[in-house]
Motif scaffolding. Structure first.
Motif, PDB file in Angstrom:
ATOM      1  N   ASN A  47      -3.219  -1.900  -9.145  1.00  0.00           N
ATOM      2  CA  ASN A  47      -2.544  -0.627  -8.918  1.00  0.00           C
ATOM      3  C   ASN A  47      -2.377   0.108 -10.246  1.00  0.00           C
ATOM      4  OD1 ASN A  47      -0.259  -1.740 -10.214  1.00  0.00           O
ATOM      5  ND2 ASN A  47       0.761  -2.213  -8.277  1.00  0.00           N
ATOM      6  N   GLU A  48      -1.682   1.222 -10.225  1.00  0.00           N
ATOM      7  CA  GLU A  48      -1.518   2.035 -11.432  1.00  0.00           C
ATOM      8  C   GLU A  48      -0.653   1.366 -12.501  1.00  0.00           C
ATOM      9  OE1 GLU A  48       1.374   2.823  -8.309  1.00  0.00           O
ATOM     10  OE2 GLU A  48      -0.778   3.143  -8.279  1.00  0.00           O
ATOM     11  N   ALA A  61      -1.269  -1.722 -13.341  1.00  0.00           N
ATOM     12  CA  ALA A  61      -2.160  -2.817 -13.760  1.00  0.00           C
ATOM     13  C   ALA A  61      -1.755  -4.156 -13.153  1.00  0.00           C
ATOM     14  CB  ALA A  61      -2.259  -2.904 -15.273  1.00  0.00           C
ATOM     15  N   LEU A  62      -1.267  -4.111 -11.915  1.00  0.00           N
ATOM     16  CA  LEU A  62      -0.913  -5.321 -11.177  1.00  0.00           C
ATOM     17  C   LEU A  62      -1.683  -5.357  -9.866  1.00  0.00           C
ATOM     18  CD1 LEU A  62       2.965  -5.287 -11.611  1.00  0.00           C
ATOM     19  CD2 LEU A  62       1.344  -6.805 -12.761  1.00  0.00           C
ATOM     20  N   PHE A  63      -1.967  -6.555  -9.414  1.00  0.00           N
ATOM     21  CA  PHE A  63      -2.541  -6.740  -8.092  1.00  0.00           C
ATOM     22  C   PHE A  63      -1.378  -6.877  -7.117  1.00  0.00           C
ATOM     23  CE2 PHE A  63      -5.815  -8.285 -10.957  1.00  0.00           C
ATOM     24  CZ  PHE A  63      -6.952  -7.693 -10.434  1.00  0.00           C
ATOM     25  N   GLU A  64      -1.317  -6.003  -6.141  1.00  0.00           N
ATOM     26  CA  GLU A  64      -0.222  -6.059  -5.178  1.00  0.00           C
ATOM     27  C   GLU A  64      -0.418  -7.241  -4.241  1.00  0.00           C
ATOM     28  OE1 GLU A  64       0.650  -2.302  -3.347  1.00  0.00           O
ATOM     29  OE2 GLU A  64       0.129  -1.235  -5.184  1.00  0.00           O
ATOM     30  N   TYR A  65       0.692  -7.773  -3.750  1.00  0.00           N
ATOM     31  CA  TYR A  65       0.630  -8.927  -2.867  1.00  0.00           C
ATOM     32  C   TYR A  65       1.746  -8.791  -1.837  1.00  0.00           C
ATOM     33  CZ  TYR A  65      -0.400 -13.697  -1.423  1.00  0.00           C
ATOM     34  OH  TYR A  65      -0.782 -14.801  -0.708  1.00  0.00           O
ATOM     35  N   GLU A  66       1.366  -8.311  -0.680  1.00  0.00           N
ATOM     36  CA  GLU A  66       2.339  -8.090   0.388  1.00  0.00           C
ATOM     37  C   GLU A  66       2.962  -9.414   0.809  1.00  0.00           C
ATOM     38  OE1 GLU A  66       2.361  -6.426   4.934  1.00  0.00           O
ATOM     39  OE2 GLU A  66       0.929  -5.565   3.516  1.00  0.00           O
ATOM     40  N   GLY A  67       4.263  -9.447   0.939  1.00  0.00           N
ATOM     41  CA  GLY A  67       4.970 -10.631   1.398  1.00  0.00           C
ATOM     42  C   GLY A  67       5.274 -11.654   0.322  1.00  0.00           C
ATOM     43  N   PHE A  68       5.046 -11.316  -0.941  1.00  0.00           N
ATOM     44  CA  PHE A  68       5.295 -12.291  -2.007  1.00  0.00           C
ATOM     45  C   PHE A  68       6.743 -12.782  -1.985  1.00  0.00           C
ATOM     46  CE2 PHE A  68       6.694 -13.321  -6.336  1.00  0.00           C
ATOM     47  CZ  PHE A  68       5.868 -14.403  -6.583  1.00  0.00           C
TER      48      PHE A  68
END
Length: 157
Positions: A36-37, A39-46
């Motif tokens: 994402n903007e 610089a992280l990879f999103e992870y739904e439900g983390f």
């Protein structure tokens, strides 16, 4: 190296998230993850892995030094079985690969939860597929199936 699995607690959430970022970065070669903007990879439900009894995260640690050498995330979000567990994320830090650490950690994880299992190798990764095939074939004495991009089997050990 002898390893142990240690349940990651709420206080360990940031450490687990950083490990997850390394794993998602590595997988991005084959599964087309995008940062994402920030610089992280999103992870739904983390957050569920620290607040929900149906999801758990574990550190893979060197038993002697307690050093983190990887992590596993397990949940019950199954696609084929009605009940059981699935490995959502699994990573051994590259420096520690090829030493049976991954195999040992996977087997210990399967032994934590008897019953049905679903394991989906990282999409598009031949190495991940071959790793899981070897581990699961040996663990189940080849009593498993691979359909819809996932291994399915029942642990009774």
């Amino acid at each position: 190296m002898e390893i142990i699995l240690e349940l990651a607690e709420r206080k360990d959430k940031d450490i687990c998230y950083r490990l997850l970022q390394y794993s998602l970065f590595e997988e991005s070669i084959s599964d087309f993850n995008e940062m994402n903007e920030k610089a992280l990879f999103e992870y739904e439900g983390f957050d569920d892995y620290f607040t929900n009894s149906d999801a758990s995260a574990y550190f893979i640690r060197d038993k002697e030094t307690r050093k983190i050498v990887g992590f596993i995330m397990v949940n019950r979000q199954l696609q084929q079985f009605e009940t059981g567990h699935c490995i959502a994320e699994f990573m051994v830090i590259p420096k520690y690969r090829r030493n049976k650490i991954g195999k040992t950690a996977a087997v210990e994880c399967f032994n934590l939860f008897k019953g049905n299992w679903e394991v989906s190798p990282s999409y598009g990764s031949e190495k991940a597929y071959l790793f899981w095939k070897r581990v699961i074939d040996e663990y189940t004495d080849q009593n498993n199936t691979f359909e819809h991009g996932m291994f399915m089997f029942t642990s009774s050990k």
